[in-house]
Scaffold this motif. Structure first.
Motif, PDB file in Angstrom:
ATOM      1  N   TRP A 192       0.845  -1.200   0.000  1.00 48.56           N
ATOM      2  CA  TRP A 192       0.000   0.000   0.000  1.00 48.56           C
ATOM      3  C   TRP A 192       0.878   1.248   0.000  1.00 48.56           C
ATOM      4  O   TRP A 192       0.887   2.028   0.960  1.00 48.56           O
ATOM      5  CB  TRP A 192      -0.928   0.007   1.206  1.00 48.56           C
ATOM      6  CG  TRP A 192      -1.849  -1.187   1.283  1.00 48.56           C
ATOM      7  CD1 TRP A 192      -2.153  -2.075   0.290  1.00 48.56           C
ATOM      8  CD2 TRP A 192      -2.569  -1.638   2.443  1.00 48.56           C
ATOM      9  NE1 TRP A 192      -3.011  -3.045   0.742  1.00 48.56           N
ATOM     10  CE2 TRP A 192      -3.290  -2.808   2.058  1.00 48.56           C
ATOM     11  CE3 TRP A 192      -2.670  -1.177   3.740  1.00 48.56           C
ATOM     12  CZ2 TRP A 192      -4.101  -3.503   2.952  1.00 48.56           C
ATOM     13  CZ3 TRP A 192      -3.483  -1.868   4.634  1.00 48.56           C
ATOM     14  CH2 TRP A 192      -4.192  -3.010   4.239  1.00 48.56           C
ATOM     15  N   TYR A 236       0.684   3.937  -1.677  1.00 48.95           N
ATOM     16  CA  TYR A 236      -0.052   5.170  -1.966  1.00 48.95           C
ATOM     17  C   TYR A 236      -1.502   4.918  -1.576  1.00 48.95           C
ATOM     18  O   TYR A 236      -1.931   3.771  -1.436  1.00 48.95           O
ATOM     19  CB  TYR A 236       0.060   5.544  -3.455  1.00 48.95           C
ATOM     20  CG  TYR A 236      -0.446   4.467  -4.401  1.00 48.95           C
ATOM     21  CD1 TYR A 236      -1.713   4.540  -4.955  1.00 48.95           C
ATOM     22  CD2 TYR A 236       0.335   3.358  -4.712  1.00 48.95           C
ATOM     23  CE1 TYR A 236      -2.204   3.549  -5.799  1.00 48.95           C
ATOM     24  CE2 TYR A 236      -0.137   2.359  -5.550  1.00 48.95           C
ATOM     25  CZ  TYR A 236      -1.405   2.460  -6.092  1.00 48.95           C
ATOM     26  OH  TYR A 236      -1.884   1.469  -6.915  1.00 48.95           O
ATOM     27  N   GLU A 237      -2.252   5.974  -1.366  1.00 45.93           N
ATOM     28  CA  GLU A 237      -3.679   5.863  -1.014  1.00 45.93           C
ATOM     29  C   GLU A 237      -3.909   4.819   0.085  1.00 45.93           C
ATOM     30  O   GLU A 237      -4.859   4.026   0.044  1.00 45.93           O
ATOM     31  CB  GLU A 237      -4.503   5.511  -2.257  1.00 45.93           C
ATOM     32  CG  GLU A 237      -4.400   6.517  -3.389  1.00 45.93           C
ATOM     33  CD  GLU A 237      -5.011   7.865  -3.038  1.00 45.93           C
ATOM     34  OE1 GLU A 237      -6.053   7.892  -2.362  1.00 45.93           O
ATOM     35  OE2 GLU A 237      -4.425   8.896  -3.450  1.00 45.93           O
ATOM     36  N   THR A 261      -7.346   4.292   1.758  1.00 44.71           N
ATOM     37  CA  THR A 261      -8.305   3.712   0.810  1.00 44.71           C
ATOM     38  C   THR A 261      -8.122   2.206   0.722  1.00 44.71           C
ATOM     39  O   THR A 261      -9.094   1.437   0.755  1.00 44.71           O
ATOM     40  CB  THR A 261      -8.124   4.354  -0.580  1.00 44.71           C
ATOM     41  OG1 THR A 261      -8.292   5.764  -0.466  1.00 44.71           O
ATOM     42  CG2 THR A 261      -9.139   3.803  -1.572  1.00 44.71           C
ATOM     43  N   ASP A 302      -2.411   8.193 -12.260  1.00 48.26           N
ATOM     44  CA  ASP A 302      -3.043   8.914 -11.157  1.00 48.26           C
ATOM     45  C   ASP A 302      -3.279   7.934 -10.010  1.00 48.26           C
ATOM     46  O   ASP A 302      -3.949   6.907 -10.172  1.00 48.26           O
ATOM     47  CB  ASP A 302      -4.371   9.513 -11.612  1.00 48.26           C
ATOM     48  CG  ASP A 302      -5.085  10.223 -10.479  1.00 48.26           C
ATOM     49  OD1 ASP A 302      -4.702  11.366 -10.162  1.00 48.26           O
ATOM     50  OD2 ASP A 302      -6.030   9.620  -9.904  1.00 48.26           O
ATOM     51  N   ASP A 303      -2.727   8.239  -8.822  1.00 48.39           N
ATOM     52  CA  ASP A 303      -2.764   7.293  -7.708  1.00 48.39           C
ATOM     53  C   ASP A 303      -4.179   6.935  -7.276  1.00 48.39           C
ATOM     54  O   ASP A 303      -4.492   5.756  -7.047  1.00 48.39           O
ATOM     55  CB  ASP A 303      -1.983   7.850  -6.516  1.00 48.39           C
ATOM     56  CG  ASP A 303      -0.476   7.779  -6.708  1.00 48.39           C
ATOM     57  OD1 ASP A 303      -0.043   7.106  -7.663  1.00 48.39           O
ATOM     58  OD2 ASP A 303       0.249   8.382  -5.901  1.00 48.39           O
ATOM     59  N   ALA A 304      -5.038   7.936  -7.129  1.00 50.49           N
ATOM     60  CA  ALA A 304      -6.408   7.663  -6.673  1.00 50.49           C
ATOM     61  C   ALA A 304      -7.157   6.779  -7.660  1.00 50.49           C
ATOM     62  O   ALA A 304      -7.858   5.831  -7.263  1.00 50.49           O
ATOM     63  CB  ALA A 304      -7.150   8.974  -6.450  1.00 50.49           C
ATOM     64  N   ALA A 305      -6.989   7.059  -8.948  1.00 51.23           N
ATOM     65  CA  ALA A 305      -7.674   6.264  -9.970  1.00 51.23           C
ATOM     66  C   ALA A 305      -7.104   4.848 -10.018  1.00 51.23           C
ATOM     67  O   ALA A 305      -7.851   3.871 -10.170  1.00 51.23           O
ATOM     68  CB  ALA A 305      -7.538   6.941 -11.335  1.00 51.23           C
ATOM     69  N   ALA A 358      -5.669   3.239  -7.529  1.00 47.34           N
ATOM     70  CA  ALA A 358      -6.095   2.544  -6.316  1.00 47.34           C
ATOM     71  C   ALA A 358      -7.502   1.973  -6.475  1.00 47.34           C
ATOM     72  O   ALA A 358      -7.779   0.844  -6.062  1.00 47.34           O
ATOM     73  CB  ALA A 358      -6.036   3.496  -5.127  1.00 47.34           C
ATOM     74  N   LYS A 359      -8.385   2.742  -7.089  1.00 49.49           N
ATOM     75  CA  LYS A 359      -9.745   2.263  -7.311  1.00 49.49           C
ATOM     76  C   LYS A 359      -9.758   1.017  -8.184  1.00 49.49           C
ATOM     77  O   LYS A 359     -10.483   0.052  -7.918  1.00 49.49           O
ATOM     78  CB  LYS A 359     -10.581   3.378  -7.951  1.00 49.49           C
ATOM     79  CG  LYS A 359     -12.047   3.034  -8.131  1.00 49.49           C
ATOM     80  CD  LYS A 359     -12.837   4.210  -8.704  1.00 49.49           C
ATOM     81  CE  LYS A 359     -14.308   3.862  -8.880  1.00 49.49           C
ATOM     82  NZ  LYS A 359     -15.075   4.998  -9.443  1.00 49.49           N
TER      83      LYS A 359
END
Length: 535
Positions: free
Chosen positions: A332, A334-335, A338, A475-478, A480-481
């Motif tokens: 994990w 990043y993010e 989440t 993009d980290d958030a994208a 991670a999803k």
């Protein structure tokens, strides 16, 4: 099982906030490194659990090989003790387009034979790693072309942008070899009589087959600020009990423990210090293509019935944690909140099965139909696999399935990944799997329909497409999803049955310090940091 269960340690309270929140005993420190060494040291002896098979890491790169060769061979990128990645033999790695990454190479690197590292060596090494059948070839699956585009420049072209490719270059897929040394040795390269072909702070001095391996400080190491603090390091191998005896008697000064449970008796010694650190490591029961577990409902049923808490206590003395996913929280990178929340929401892999879990499992078996033959789980005779295999048999019996254990010699056990005839002997084998990347996408690509470790042939067009999309998403958030969606699909299908997450565990004499306590020791030159704990 009774012997392993004797290692009982108190656990501190924890939450699921990530690697820093893993369960550890109250008197065991947790972090990426041990205390910085205070001074240089002449020599020390380090224990491992088995003799390496080869030092050609394109052929085999298990824990024994990596623990030693992480100090000898260097990579384009370097994994750090906190599991982040930085440039190394490549002073810069830059995406110049969506499908092109350019490595700018250092000009001051020298191999152990004194010859300079060239772009030709780098290109040849990468091509060798990418070759069909090479141990790290899957890291290059997205590569369409590699070329020397300058005296100190390599350009790699991809089918699409690959968000984890640079992290992969901190693993064995990024090792740079001295081409002339490897080619001069031919088939002998990697054997006990062959020299290394690397540039790290330590060099291979002698491999006495069946006895020991000695590394010595590399003379005129190109990165003088990070030269080894010890002149000589000797590696010896033994089982867990002998490792305990060697450390408590002072015959050896350290070990990365194969089983955290080994820390139990070592904590009683006033000469030894124990530390744990972040890792991606998870012990799983890996289903083969043999047949009995092709129906995912049988895998789901076994997962629901498995007593992970019992395994964590009996096999690991409380120094491991029941785990619901096939990769640990060290991934994990990043993010983190989440990923933690998504992990907590996973179902189907209870720490201890409830009556409701067992009822669900029995219903799944009724729907699928019990296999005609007993489910066969492979054991190697060591304490961890003894416990895991016995727990699987117990789980099967609780839900109306028959299961039995077959013993495979330990030196053969790693061949389950490459030998279909060996996999034909068992429906499940247990192993501790880890990745060199702090990104779950680096693991979940193993569920793609073409992945070589997807033995049960789990196939989902949606999954395959999401792997490609996640690899291309920077993009980290994208990303991670997408990774969380892959995790959910994998765990719902129970491609592997996760058992326990094992933080990296190190035992060292109190006379030395400096070694990382994280799983970075598999790829980072940890032994170079080890020195005296006293000035």
């Amino acid at each position: 099982m009774a012997g392993a269960a004797a290692f009982t340690l108190a656990l501190s309270a924890c939450n699921a906030a990530g690697p820093q929140a893993q369960s550890t005993p109250t008197d065991v420190s947790f972090g990426p490194t041990t205390s910085e060494a205070a001074g240089k040291i002449g020599s020390f002896t380090w224990m491992i659990t088995q003799e390496p098979a080869t030092f050609d890491l394109d052929v085999d790169s298990a824990t024994a090989e990596n623990t030693i060769m992480s100090n000898v061979c260097e990579r384009l990128m370097q994994l750090q003790p906190d599991l982040t990645t930085t440039p190394h033999l490549a002073e810069k790695a830059e995406w110049t387009s969506d499908t092109t990454v350019v490595f700018t190479l250092r000009k001051d690197v020298k191999f152990h034979d004194g010859s300079p590292m060239t772009a030709d060596d780098v290109l040849w090494s990468m091509q060798r790693h990418a070759a069909k059948g090479a141990d790290e070839s899957d890291e290059y699956a997205n590569v369409t072309d590699m070329a020397k585009t300058g005296d100190n420049q390599i350009t790699v072209t991809m089918k699409q942008r690959d968000a984890i490719f640079l992290q992969a270059m901190a693993g064995n897929g990024g090792i740079v070899l001295n081409r002339k040394v490897v080619e001069a040795q031919g088939a002998n390269y990697g054997s006990p009589s062959a020299p290394d072909a690397c540039s790290g702070p330590l060099k291979l001095d002698k491999w006495s087959a069946g006895s020991s391996i000695t590394l010595t400080k590399a003379a005129d190491y190109w990165d003088a600020d990070n030269a080894a603090m010890a002149d000589t390091i000797t590696f010896r191998w033994a089982d867990d009990n002998a490792i305990v005896n060697a450390l408590t008697s002072g015959e050896a000064q350290g070990a990365y423990l194969d089983s955290p449970a080994t820390a139990g008796p070592l904590q009683k010694s006033d000469k030894v210090q124990i530390a744990q650190g972040p890792s991606t490591n998870v012990w799983s029961l890996i289903a083969t293509e043999r047949g009995a577990l092709k129906d995912e409902r049988i895998r789901q049923a076994l997962s629901l019935a498995l007593n992970r808490q019992g395994v964590a206590q009996a096999a690991f003395g409380g120094l491991a944690k029941p785990w619901k996913a096939p990769v640990g929280p060290g991934s994990w990178g990043y993010e983190e909140p989440t990923f933690s929340a998504a992990y907590e929401a996973l179902a189907g892999a209870p720490a201890q099965p409830s009556n409701e879990d067992l009822d669900k499992a029995k219903k799944l078996v009724q729907e699928a139909g019990a296999p005609a033959e007993p489910i066969v789980v492979a054991n190697s005779g060591d304490s961890i696999r003894n416990v895991i295999s016995s727990a699987l048999v117990e789980a099967a019996q609780k839900i109306g399935l028959k299961a039995e254990i077959v013993t495979i010699p330990r030196q053969q056990y790693g061949d389950f990944y490459s030998d279909a005839s060996l996999r034909a002997q068992a429906d499940l084998f247990s192993d501790e799997y880890y990745i060199s990347k702090n990104d779950p996408v680096g693991f979940y690509k193993n569920g793609a329909s073409t992945a070589k470790v997807n033995f049960v042939k789990f196939a989902s067009e949606s999954y395959d497409n999401k792997v490609k999309e996640a690899q291309a998403t920077t993009d980290d958030a994208a990303r991670a999803k997408l990774a969380i969606d892959l995790e959910k699909q994998w765990t719902d299908a129970v491609v592997w049955i996760p058992v326990a997450h094992t933080p990296a565990t190190i035992a060292m004499s109190k006379d030395i310090s400096g070694a990382p306590s994280s799983a970075s020791f598999l790829y980072y030159p940890w032994a170079a940091d080890v020195g005296s704990s006293k000035k």
